[in-house]
Design a protein around this motif. Structure first.
Motif, PDB file in Angstrom:
ATOM      1  N   CYS A 150     -38.351   3.276 -16.912  1.00  0.00           N
ATOM      2  CA  CYS A 150     -37.454   1.991 -16.380  1.00  0.00           C
ATOM      3  C   CYS A 150     -37.695   1.000 -15.779  1.00  0.00           C
ATOM      4  CB  CYS A 150     -36.536   2.614 -15.498  1.00  0.00           C
ATOM      5  SG  CYS A 150     -35.588   2.396 -14.079  1.00  0.00           S
ATOM      6  N   ASN A 151     -36.890  -0.201 -16.512  1.00  0.00           N
ATOM      7  CA  ASN A 151     -37.645  -1.442 -15.914  1.00  0.00           C
ATOM      8  C   ASN A 151     -36.094  -2.787 -15.931  1.00  0.00           C
ATOM      9  OD1 ASN A 151     -35.660  -1.674 -18.140  1.00  0.00           O
ATOM     10  ND2 ASN A 151     -37.146  -2.747 -19.276  1.00  0.00           N
ATOM     11  N   ARG A 152     -35.515  -1.770 -14.736  1.00  0.00           N
ATOM     12  CA  ARG A 152     -34.399  -2.265 -14.385  1.00  0.00           C
ATOM     13  C   ARG A 152     -33.557  -2.351 -13.273  1.00  0.00           C
ATOM     14  NH1 ARG A 152     -33.447   1.387 -18.190  1.00  0.00           N
ATOM     15  NH2 ARG A 152     -32.432   2.848 -18.190  1.00  0.00           N
ATOM     16  N   LEU A 153     -32.981  -3.407 -12.745  1.00  0.00           N
ATOM     17  CA  LEU A 153     -32.613  -2.850 -11.534  1.00  0.00           C
ATOM     18  C   LEU A 153     -31.618  -3.414 -11.241  1.00  0.00           C
ATOM     19  CD1 LEU A 153     -35.481  -4.564  -9.411  1.00  0.00           C
ATOM     20  CD2 LEU A 153     -34.798  -2.074  -9.229  1.00  0.00           C
ATOM     21  N   ARG A 154     -29.988  -3.142 -10.655  1.00  0.00           N
ATOM     22  CA  ARG A 154     -28.790  -3.414 -10.354  1.00  0.00           C
ATOM     23  C   ARG A 154     -28.786  -4.116  -9.023  1.00  0.00           C
ATOM     24  NH1 ARG A 154     -29.314   0.885 -13.447  1.00  0.00           N
ATOM     25  NH2 ARG A 154     -28.511   0.992 -15.810  1.00  0.00           N
ATOM     26  N   VAL A 155     -27.501  -5.584  -9.188  1.00  0.00           N
ATOM     27  CA  VAL A 155     -26.878  -5.799  -8.502  1.00  0.00           C
ATOM     28  C   VAL A 155     -25.395  -5.545  -8.255  1.00  0.00           C
ATOM     29  CG1 VAL A 155     -27.420  -7.715  -6.229  1.00  0.00           C
ATOM     30  CG2 VAL A 155     -29.017  -7.248  -7.237  1.00  0.00           C
ATOM     31  N   THR A 156     -24.826  -5.068  -7.374  1.00  0.00           N
ATOM     32  CA  THR A 156     -23.223  -5.099  -7.422  1.00  0.00           C
ATOM     33  C   THR A 156     -22.707  -6.729  -7.258  1.00  0.00           C
ATOM     34  OG1 THR A 156     -22.944  -4.651  -5.264  1.00  0.00           O
ATOM     35  CG2 THR A 156     -23.733  -2.468  -6.110  1.00  0.00           C
ATOM     36  N   ALA A 157     -21.395  -6.758  -6.934  1.00  0.00           N
ATOM     37  CA  ALA A 157     -20.777  -7.693  -7.302  1.00  0.00           C
ATOM     38  C   ALA A 157     -20.685  -8.128  -5.991  1.00  0.00           C
ATOM     39  CB  ALA A 157     -19.297  -7.282  -7.705  1.00  0.00           C
ATOM     40  N   ARG A 158     -20.806  -6.653  -5.294  1.00  0.00           N
ATOM     41  CA  ARG A 158     -20.919  -7.457  -3.360  1.00  0.00           C
ATOM     42  C   ARG A 158     -21.844  -7.334  -2.972  1.00  0.00           C
ATOM     43  NH1 ARG A 158     -16.344  -4.993  -4.797  1.00  0.00           N
ATOM     44  NH2 ARG A 158     -14.037  -5.805  -4.167  1.00  0.00           N
ATOM     45  N   GLY A 159     -23.418  -7.780  -3.545  1.00  0.00           N
ATOM     46  CA  GLY A 159     -24.659  -7.508  -3.479  1.00  0.00           C
ATOM     47  C   GLY A 159     -25.320  -7.077  -2.607  1.00  0.00           C
ATOM     48  N   GLY A 160     -25.450  -5.580  -3.505  1.00  0.00           N
ATOM     49  CA  GLY A 160     -26.346  -4.805  -2.562  1.00  0.00           C
ATOM     50  C   GLY A 160     -26.864  -4.004  -3.646  1.00  0.00           C
ATOM     51  N   LEU A 161     -28.056  -4.078  -4.001  1.00  0.00           N
ATOM     52  CA  LEU A 161     -28.879  -3.763  -4.991  1.00  0.00           C
ATOM     53  C   LEU A 161     -28.994  -2.145  -5.144  1.00  0.00           C
ATOM     54  CD1 LEU A 161     -31.898  -4.321  -6.547  1.00  0.00           C
ATOM     55  CD2 LEU A 161     -33.317  -3.581  -4.298  1.00  0.00           C
ATOM     56  N   ARG A 162     -29.281  -1.736  -6.370  1.00  0.00           N
ATOM     57  CA  ARG A 162     -29.147  -0.520  -6.188  1.00  0.00           C
ATOM     58  C   ARG A 162     -30.374  -0.256  -7.345  1.00  0.00           C
ATOM     59  NH1 ARG A 162     -24.976   2.680  -5.582  1.00  0.00           N
ATOM     60  NH2 ARG A 162     -25.044   4.477  -6.993  1.00  0.00           N
ATOM     61  N   LEU A 163     -30.910   1.519  -6.550  1.00  0.00           N
ATOM     62  CA  LEU A 163     -32.236   1.013  -7.502  1.00  0.00           C
ATOM     63  C   LEU A 163     -32.157   1.765  -8.949  1.00  0.00           C
ATOM     64  CD1 LEU A 163     -34.417   2.001  -4.658  1.00  0.00           C
ATOM     65  CD2 LEU A 163     -34.296  -0.369  -5.743  1.00  0.00           C
TER      66      LEU A 163
END
Length: 356
Positions: free
Chosen positions: A287-300
């Motif tokens: 795994c080499n990626r992180l996610r940020v939702t459209a309202r600014g939430g960091l999802r691991l």
């Protein structure tokens, strides 16, 4: 934040103490320029959703169409601050996702700023291509280096059956326009669906015979709202892999900032075929990626629980050290893997809600 699964210990004992102290925030965030979790995985790839609105009704994702409130998304200034901060932390690739990102009127400006951000080497876009034919040249000029088009069938009738949309010809024209515009990398994402498109592998092979395109078949994943559908339509990516190997295709090495696909090449074809198989053993190891939702939430993790709210720290450049520390503190809580194989799909209601 993500909760730990009782059958999967955190493995903290196996992590050198220096990593624990660094990731737990004992060193000033401004002194660090890398994102590494407690399992030694390094992160150079950010998937950034700019909207959860989608104008298609794909039956595996939003069969009833978009039902949310199209408000409250990160403002352009917040997105720019977020991108530059992650770039300072070693992110080199940004993928702009949705929903459908091109429904945002400022999508081009967001892409242009990301492409001009020091440290960002590649800006990609995932789109349903509803207006890609009109936008491809502008996207190239804005600095877009890669585009992934969601295309679940090469057959117009099959496309409409799956997506609930009649714009198959526009999507195909968008793919051609992306190639003509000279966008460096053009890919197609196809969700494998039993009884709907699992017979189309030979057609997709033929499609890439003379086109420098990568078609990636994605295993259907279970979410909070699709249990019955998942059981009816899921196809193992292993079945496709067997067919590819039998037809003379060979797997190729994955790049450092590539996504999770295992890609296959064939000497007689200009394009490639890829597989994204989240249920396969070891899927999360690289795994080499992180996610940020459209309202600014960091999802691991796409299939984790909860988000880490970054938005309060995106209002002023003076908050940048605290924003960096918040990202490091969150990353320390990332689990070793998802737990889809145990029927635990986290709190993801559908893929549009998190940027996929």
């Amino acid at each position: 934040m993500n909760t730990r699964h009782p059958d999967h210990p955190s493995r903290t004992d196996a992590v050198p103490l220096r990593h624990i102290s660094q990731l737990a925030g004992s060193n000033p965030a401004d002194d660090r320029t890398d994102l590494e979790d407690r399992f030694g995985r390094r992160f150079a790839y950010l998937r950034l959703s700019i909207t959860d609105v989608c104008n298609f009704r794909c039956e595996y994702c939003l069969p009833n169409g978009y039902q949310g409130k199209p408000t409250g998304f990160l403002h352009q200034s917040e997105i720019e601050r977020l991108v530059s901060t992650f770039a300072e932390l070693g992110i080199r690739k940004i993928r702009i996702t949705g929903g459908e990102p091109l429904v945002r009127k400022d999508a081009l400006e967001i892409i242009a700023h990301a492409a001009a951000t020091p440290g960002i080497e590649k800006v990609a876009l995932t789109t349903n291509a509803f207006n890609l034919a009109d936008q491809a040249e502008k996207l190239k000029q804005a600095g877009l280096s890669a585009v992934n088009v969601s295309l679940d069938s090469l057959d117009p009738a099959g496309f409409e059956r799956i997506t609930g949309d009649k714009r198959h010809a526009k999507v195909m024209a968008g793919i051609d326009a992306a190639l003509t515009a000279g966008i460096d990398t053009v890919k197609i994402n196809t969700v494998l669906l039993a009884g709907l498109n699992d017979h189309e592998l030979p057609d997709f092979m033929e499609f890439v015979r003379s086109r420098p395109i990568s078609v990636r078949f994605i295993e259907l994943m279970q979410t909070a709202d699709n249990g019955d559908y998942f059981r009816k339509r899921h196809v193992s990516g292993g079945e496709v892999a067997e067919q590819l190997l039998a037809a003379g295709w060979s797997p190729i090495k994955r790049g450092e900032t590539d996504g999770p696909a295992v890609e296959y090449a064939h000497p007689d074809y200009a394009g490639r075929i890829g597989l994204i198989t989240p249920y396969a053993a070891g899927f999360c190891d690289g795994c080499n990626r992180l996610r940020v939702t459209a309202r600014g939430g960091l999802r691991l993790c796409l299939f984790g629980n909860g988000t880490h709210d970054l938005r309060p720290l995106l209002q002023d450049d003076a908050d940048r050290p605290a924003l960096k520390q918040s990202i490091f503190d969150a990353l320390f809580q990332k689990d070793v893997s998802h737990f889809l194989h145990k029927g635990d799909y986290g709190d993801t209601p559908n893929l549009a809600s998190t940027g996929g």
